[in-house]
Design a protein around this motif. Structure first.
Motif, PDB file in Angstrom:
ATOM      1  N   ILE A   1     -18.157  26.672 -23.028  1.00 21.87           N
ATOM      2  CA  ILE A   1     -18.153  26.125 -21.669  1.00 21.87           C
ATOM      3  C   ILE A   1     -17.163  26.884 -20.778  1.00 21.87           C
ATOM      4  CG2 ILE A   1     -16.450  24.237 -21.798  1.00 21.87           C
ATOM      5  CD1 ILE A   1     -20.024  24.073 -20.291  1.00 21.87           C
ATOM      6  N   ASN A   2     -16.075  27.406 -21.344  1.00 24.84           N
ATOM      7  CA  ASN A   2     -15.155  28.216 -20.546  1.00 24.84           C
ATOM      8  C   ASN A   2     -15.816  29.506 -20.075  1.00 24.84           C
ATOM      9  OD1 ASN A   2     -13.061  26.400 -20.594  1.00 24.84           O
ATOM     10  ND2 ASN A   2     -11.935  27.430 -22.224  1.00 24.84           N
ATOM     11  N   ARG A   3     -16.623  30.129 -20.924  1.00 24.23           N
ATOM     12  CA  ARG A   3     -17.326  31.358 -20.532  1.00 24.23           C
ATOM     13  C   ARG A   3     -18.385  31.045 -19.470  1.00 24.23           C
ATOM     14  NH1 ARG A   3     -14.825  35.012 -20.016  1.00 24.23           N
ATOM     15  NH2 ARG A   3     -16.696  36.241 -19.737  1.00 24.23           N
ATOM     16  N   ILE A   4     -19.098  29.943 -19.648  1.00 21.61           N
ATOM     17  CA  ILE A   4     -20.090  29.538 -18.640  1.00 21.61           C
ATOM     18  C   ILE A   4     -19.398  29.241 -17.320  1.00 21.61           C
ATOM     19  CG2 ILE A   4     -21.727  27.717 -17.994  1.00 21.61           C
ATOM     20  CD1 ILE A   4     -22.522  27.596 -20.992  1.00 21.61           C
ATOM     21  N   ASN A   5     -18.295  28.493 -17.368  1.00 19.84           N
ATOM     22  CA  ASN A   5     -17.547  28.186 -16.145  1.00 19.84           C
ATOM     23  C   ASN A   5     -17.066  29.460 -15.461  1.00 19.84           C
ATOM     24  OD1 ASN A   5     -17.816  25.419 -16.221  1.00 19.84           O
ATOM     25  ND2 ASN A   5     -15.903  25.089 -17.293  1.00 19.84           N
ATOM     26  N   HIS A   6     -16.583  30.416 -16.246  1.00 22.77           N
ATOM     27  CA  HIS A   6     -16.115  31.679 -15.659  1.00 22.77           C
ATOM     28  C   HIS A   6     -17.243  32.348 -14.873  1.00 22.77           C
ATOM     29  CE1 HIS A   6     -14.065  35.472 -15.118  1.00 22.77           C
ATOM     30  NE2 HIS A   6     -15.133  36.079 -15.627  1.00 22.77           N
TER      31      HIS A   6
ATOM     32  N   LYS B   1     -15.390  21.826 -31.837  1.00 19.34           N
ATOM     33  CA  LYS B   1     -14.663  21.683 -30.569  1.00 19.34           C
ATOM     34  C   LYS B   1     -14.224  23.033 -30.023  1.00 19.34           C
ATOM     35  CE  LYS B   1     -12.940  17.040 -30.828  1.00 19.34           C
ATOM     36  NZ  LYS B   1     -12.314  16.239 -29.817  1.00 19.34           N
ATOM     37  N   VAL B   2     -13.751  23.909 -30.911  1.00 13.18           N
ATOM     38  CA  VAL B   2     -13.315  25.236 -30.478  1.00 13.18           C
ATOM     39  C   VAL B   2     -14.502  26.011 -29.903  1.00 13.18           C
ATOM     40  CG1 VAL B   2     -12.435  27.473 -31.280  1.00 13.18           C
ATOM     41  CG2 VAL B   2     -11.333  25.359 -32.031  1.00 13.18           C
ATOM     42  N   LEU B   3     -15.632  26.012 -30.617  1.00 13.21           N
ATOM     43  CA  LEU B   3     -16.820  26.709 -30.138  1.00 13.21           C
ATOM     44  C   LEU B   3     -17.283  26.139 -28.803  1.00 13.21           C
ATOM     45  CD1 LEU B   3     -19.077  28.771 -30.505  1.00 13.21           C
ATOM     46  CD2 LEU B   3     -20.326  27.045 -31.816  1.00 13.21           C
TER      47      LEU B   3
END
Length: 187
Positions: free
Chosen positions: A36-41, A29-31
């Motif tokens: 996805i946060n980096r992709i969203n950024h 879950k952490v990974l």
């Protein structure tokens, strides 16, 4: 994977009465969240997501999509135009997410190689396990986004973004919004 009975389907004998909720370990879950946060950024900082996407987008909701449609319809009717509204419900949408399409979307966004490769690895060699009556059943998974994952909705948006950017005729508009029930059911 844990099968959860969908509301109103308790007495059904159909296998579709269940929503398969994925249980990922904490490390996974952490990974997944970091990925996805980096992709969203990258997507949001470069304004790569269509403005016609309302589902699972920051600062947007289903009401915003409905109001955009209402505004378009009111303007067209006031001009004396004919309005045709077509609504599509993609059954089993998350279960049918096509991994090559998502990866192509990441390529189209010029996603960094490490994020692309990590996403590709995320989609590789996946299996779903379910335990029942002291038996463990294993199924190889080749498409879809895990129900209950934090990345599933974002990968869904990436997959369908190209459709929303398709050039239609002058008076044609497309909007996308997704509603996910708490049970991970119908969109």
């Amino acid at each position: 994977m844990i099968p959860i009975v969908k509301p109103g389907k308790e007495n059904s004998d159909e296998p579709s009465k269940f929503s398969p909720i994925s249980l990922l370990d904490v490390g996974g879950k952490v990974l997944e969240k970091l990925l996805i946060n980096r992709i969203n950024h990258q997507i949001y900082s470069h304004h790569l997501m269509s403005g016609n996407q309302y589902g699972f987008m920051p600062q947007k909701c289903t009401t915003d999509a409905a109001m955009a449609i209402k505004g378009f319809v009111q303007k067209a009717l006031a001009a004396g135009d004919i309005v045709v509204l077509i609504s599509l419900d993609v059954k089993g949408a998350f279960n049918a997410a096509f991994w090559p399409s998502i990866l192509n979307g990441l390529k189209d966004y010029n996603c960094s190689k490490n994020l692309y490769n990590l996403s590709k690895s995320y989609f590789s060699d996946r299996s779903a396990f379910i335990s029942s009556n002291n038996r463990v059943l294993r199924k190889t998974v080749t498409k879809g986004a895990p129900q209950g994952s934090c990345s599933g909705p974002r990968y869904w948006n990436i997959q369908y973004n190209s459709l929303l950017n398709t050039p239609f005729m002058k008076h044609t508009k497309s909007r996308s919004f997704c509603r996910r029930l708490n049970t991970g059911g119908k969109k």
